[in-house]
Design an enzyme around this catalytic site. Structure first.
Site, short mmCIF file in Angstrom:
data_model
loop_
_atom_site.label_atom_id
_atom_site.label_comp_id
_atom_site.label_asym_id
_atom_site.label_seq_id
_atom_site.Cartn_x
_atom_site.Cartn_y
_atom_site.Cartn_z
N GLU A 285 31.76 -17.06 -10.70
CA GLU A 285 31.67 -15.85 -11.62
C GLU A 285 32.95 -15.48 -12.24
O GLU A 285 33.05 -15.11 -13.29
CB GLU A 285 31.14 -14.74 -10.72
N SER B 168 -19.99 15.11 14.56
CA SER B 168 -20.20 15.52 16.13
C SER B 168 -19.04 15.25 16.60
O SER B 168 -18.97 15.40 17.97
CB SER B 168 -21.35 14.36 16.61
#
Lengths: 844, 126
Positions: free
Chosen positions: A265, A545
């Site tokens: 780089e 229920s």
């Protein structure tokens, strides 16, 4: 040098400076920017021409091209050319002064403005770079796997958990993060980890598993009673830009990576002062030769400045700002500091909403291991990503990524970072990355949402998003995995079984520890990775229920009923205050006459339950539900008795938790401990709760729930080790299917339904229970322990208590019932009266 | 006779509780009580908790005990220790809750633990 067109940055960033432009305006600026160089060039040529004219002014005054406005004066000069020579020079000199003054003033103003700008930039650079450089999201971890002799640990669980924690199988576990297995014997080289109660160093563990339980645990020092494996990362609490990173210090970064990064780089990183004229010249030449942008001239420092302070905008101003800030950065900070910041800042990928920044996190994300464990091929792959994290993504574009990797390996060899032989060997290696969906990298949105909600009672969201806190939770990845897979498989089965259901079914689940109320798994949607509507917390659905145990609890607590009491299951009619009539029917539309109370529960008989509920009192049933932990409003309508009340799965879990834990009402919790980024404990959340019921009463109620599993609507579970306790639930028209149940270790609540509330062709037994069953089978069933307090009493055919030697059916009772007078064999006692027409009568 | 000696020792401990601060109580209490568990992991966590108590780190002590509770969730000794540590750290509400919880699982015949629970209750609600 880098290639700017290829460079990528995440699309969303919020670290703003005053010079930033929002991404929305970027295209506009980009269009404008294309014109900028031309305008600038035009301005430059004009000013050069003007300067030329000014310089040659005196010479040209011989043949002046005088402005028309000055024609009079010019004429007079023509009349007296010699005398006017001096005057002309004077005029020219005055003109010169006239030009100079504003120019100098302008220059002074520009210099001043430039100085102010530089001071401002300098302040910006130092402010951002001196203190905390990044907002660090809180890291959230699952519970650690705690190993101890006797622990129920199926080998497949251990294998899965090791892989989710990024351990690799090896022939010889000789380095942290590896394990080896030889039959029942395992060697695990555990990594060091900062737990909430102190850091633990790396450790080589010898483990034996026999009959699915840990039978031996040792390390180099001999047998050990307890060793923890480091917990799995399960997500983060991110700031708005969703940036995530794992900070690394430069000394912890492999030197090969640093060298590879620099030669690739910015070869002259250690020589330049932030901006590299050589690099710029080289890039310009390369671009000129290619006729397009093929190379960038940015140094690492400039790249850092761009990512750290600026936007991706491509304008001259931004470029100038970048250059000046780079110079300032180099002025104040040394190269190592800048390099370390770069290594932590650079954008290297995307995982859903999460932006992967820095080599530390990228290493874990792509290869499932810490940076220092990377080989040269992996290092080259990561360095290759700098040029374009998406373009060179090794998962999505493996071919392109491999080419880039190989190029970087060649550069590394050319620069003697690695040998040519090593470069060739590395190029032979296939491009292998860890699965992005593996446990250690996927997130658990439903659980995270609840954890975040609970954390915000004690912590500010901003602190959670920025301070790098470490959150240790109760999530058990193995249980979570079990419920996710079970739910997915069963919903597919249900959809294949019925036409018109494909893709319509949804589900939610809550699994907790029976005694501690710790949430072990949470499923908010069928797609467990979905960040959206969390049904486990927010879908309020009729519970059917599942409400019934509260009715039976009220009956048992009244002291007038026991499981052998007879309840009338004939049709019941209740007239409401406004004349409405409520006539519940049994699921099979049949009536059963007098039934033992336990049958009313196990067969989930609506008529008998409604009658019982009205007899014990609606208010009492509501009280029981609230005492069990339901905090939502519970309207005292008769239909509540059969579950016409809407609760979320989490609320249902809270209610059943109190039953499962023998009456200890505990807030269900997701958090164990919170530490700072450095590992100092901030909070710990040990058990807390309130004994709201006599445990004897809870054991008594549990007997009924055990019968539901043994012989009732949940008997599909009786193939599992018994006893287990549970209750099925189905809402009106079968719009919701529920199951809530528990064994000795886990309580689970499962809901299945459709988001549009449509009816479904199945019940709680067939819709939700199988998910619970499969989940418990996967994690291991541990039957409930025998009741500690109940005693057996014989009950006659008519529901009366009998003496010890009478014939009848034996039911469990609290010991206090032994004090009741028990008549001689076969002499019945009075039964409870029924047949009341209006619910006001019941209330009276 | 043995029981008398044990109770005398406990009473001495109780006097200590009334006069010393929490960290010193730890010395007085933990030295003389049996652990109520044979599980090696639980014993190790008790030891770590004791060390944390000695250092005055009640928060850490609670987390060790909570790890022990996960291994033996219905061990009344674990719950008693958690209640005790809560009381010493000033969290009397939690101490009261865990004391109740310990009572759910304590064996009626375990005079020692029953006495300790009584003693702790007296300390919380003098």
């Amino acid at each position: 040098m880098s290639n700017p067109p290829g460079k990528e940055t995440p699309t969303r960033r919020t670290r703003s400076t005053s010079s930033k432009t929002s991404t929305n305006t970027a295209p506009v600026n980009a269009t404008r920017d294309k014109k900028t160089p031309k305008k600038a060039a035009s301005k430059t040529s004009k000013s050069q021409a003007l300067e030329k004219t000014t310089k040659t002014g005196p010479k040209k005054s011989v043949k002046p091209k005088a402005p028309k406005a000055k024609s009079t004066s010019a004429n007079s000069k023509t009349a007296k050319p010699v005398a006017n020579k001096g005057a002309a020079a004077k005029v020219a000199s005055t003109k010169k002064r006239q030009w100079k003054l504003p120019l100098l003033s302008l220059l002074a103003v520009f210099t001043l403005l430039f100085a102010v700008w530089m001071v401002y930039l300098d302040a910006e650079v130092r402010k951002a770079f001196d203190g905390k450089k990044w907002s660090l999201p809180a890291k959230v971890y699952a519970r650690p796997l705690t190993l101890y002799p006797g622990l129920l640990l199926p080998p497949e669980q251990l294998e899965a958990e090791l892989q989710w924690a990024d351990y690799r199988p090896a022939a010889l576990a000789d380095r942290p993060g590896t394990y080896q297995r030889n039959g029942n014997e395992w060697v695990i080289f555990r990594r060091g980890f900062p737990f909430w109660d102190g850091s633990e160093v790396t450790r080589r563990i010898n483990l034996k598993i026999n009959n699915q339980r840990v039978s031996g645990l040792a390390d180099i020092e001999g047998n050990q009673p307890l060793i923890r494996l480091e917990p799995q990362y399960i997500g983060g609490i991110f700031p708005a830009h969703n940036e995530d990173r794992e900070l690394v210090r430069l000394e912890d970064v492999p030197p090969v990576l640093v060298a590879a990064l620099i030669v690739t780089e910015d070869k002259h990183f250690f020589e330049h002062f932030g901006v590299s004229p050589y690099g710029i010249a080289r890039a310009m030449m390369a671009n000129a030769r290619a006729g397009k942008m093929v190379q960038g001239g940015s140094t690492l420092t400039q790249q850092l400045v761009k990512n750290f302070f600026l936007t991706n905008e491509r304008t001259i101003t931004r470029k100038a700002q970048e250059a000046f800030m780079s110079l300032l950065l180099e002025l104040h900070y040394d190269k190592e500091e800048i390099l370390e910041a770069y290594i932590n800042e650079i954008y290297l990928g995307q995982a859903g909403r999460r932006a992967i920044h820095g080599f530390g996190l990228a290493s874990r994300f792509y290869f499932g291991k810490p940076l220092k464990e990377l080989n040269s091929a992996e290092i080259a792959t990561l360095v290759g990503l700098v040029k374009g994290a998406s373009f060179y993504n090794p998962r999505r574009n493996p071919e392109r990524s491999k080419n880039r990797r190989d190029l970087i390996l060649s550069i590394m060899a050319d620069n003697q970072i690695i040998t040519q032989a090593e470069s060739l060997r590395a190029k032979q290696r296939p491009l292998i990355t860890a699965s992005p969906r593996r446990g250690g990298q996927r997130e658990y949105p439903a659980f995270l949402e609840l954890a975040k909600e609970q954390l915000q009672k004690d912590y500010r969201l901003q602190d959670l998003q920025t301070e790098g806190l470490r959150i240790f939770t109760t999530l058990d990845p193995w249980v979570q995995n079990a419920v996710e897979n079970s739910a997915d498989a069963h919903l597919n089965r249900l959809e294949n079984r019925s036409t018109g259901l494909k893709g319509t079914l949804e589900t939610a689940a809550v699994i907790t520890s029976t005694d501690g109320g710790e949430i072990r798994a949470l499923l908010g949607a069928r797609d467990a990775s979905f960040f959206g509507f969390n049904r486990a917390l927010n879908a309020k659905r009729a519970i059917g229920s599942l409400a019934k145990p509260a009715v039976f609890l009220a009956a048992l607590r009244s002291g007038k009923y026991h499981w052998g009491s007879f309840i009338d299951d004939s049709p019941v009619t209740v007239e409401g205050r406004n004349g409405d009539v409520w006539q519940p029917r049994n699921y099979d539309l049949k009536s059963n006459g007098d039934v033992p109370m336990v049958d009313a529960l196990t067969r989930s008989l609506n008529q008998a339950t409604a009658r019982l509920g009205m007899t014990v009192g609606l208010g009492n049933v509501v009280d029981e539900m609230q005492r069990l932990g339901v905090s939502s409003d519970l309207p005292a309508y008769p239909s509540l008795l059969l579950g016409a009340v809407s609760l979320s799965p989490l609320e249902v879990a809270q209610m059943y938790q109190t039953i499962a834990s023998e009456g200890f009402l505990m807030p269900l919790r997701t958090i164990d401990a919170v530490t700072t980024a450095e590992g100092d404990m901030l909070s710990s959340y040990a058990i807390r709760g309130q004994q709201v019921y006599d445990p004897v009463l809870m054991e008594w109620l549990r007997f009924g729930l055990e019968q539901v599993v043994a012989t009732g609507t949940a008997r599909a579970l009786n193939s599992l080790p018994q006893p287990l306790a549970g209750k099925t639930g189905t809402s009106d028209d079968q719009r919701d299917a529920w199951f809530a149940g528990f064994d000795n270790r886990h309580l689970g609540v499962i809901w299945v339904g459709q988001d549009d509330n449509s009816p479904m062709p199945f019940t709680g037994s067939s819709g939700a229970l199988p998910i619970w069953k499969s989940t418990l089978q996967r994690v291991g069933v541990e039957p409930l322990t025998a009741p500690r307090t109940l005693v057996d009493i014989t009950v006659g055919d008519d529901g009366t208590l009998m003496g010890d030697h009478c014939s009848g059916k034996v039911y469990p009772f609290p010991p206090s019932w032994l004090d009741n007078e028990r008549p001689p064999c076969n002499s019945g006692t009075k039964r409870i009266g029924e047949e009341i027409k209006s619910w006001f009568d019941w209330l009276l | 006779m043995v029981r008398l000696v044990v109770i005398s020792l406990l009473l001495t401990g109780l006097v200590g509780c009334a006069t010393n601060d929490g960290a010193n109580n730890a010395d007085a209490d933990y030295g003389q009580y049996r652990d109520g568990s044979e599980h090696p992991a639980v014993l190790m966590l008790f030891k770590q908790s004791d060390n944390a108590v000695q250092a005055g780190n009640w928060s850490a002590a609670m987390t060790y005990l909570d790890q022990a509770r996960r291994i033996e969730p219905r061990n009344p000794y674990v719950l008693y220790r958690q209640a005790w540590a809560s009381a010493q750290s000033g969290d009397t509400e939690r101490a009261r809750q865990l004391l109740e919880r310990a009572r759910v699982y304590v064996n009626k015949d375990d005079e020692l633990l029953n006495y300790r629970l009584y003693e702790l209750e007296f300390q919380i609600n003098p």
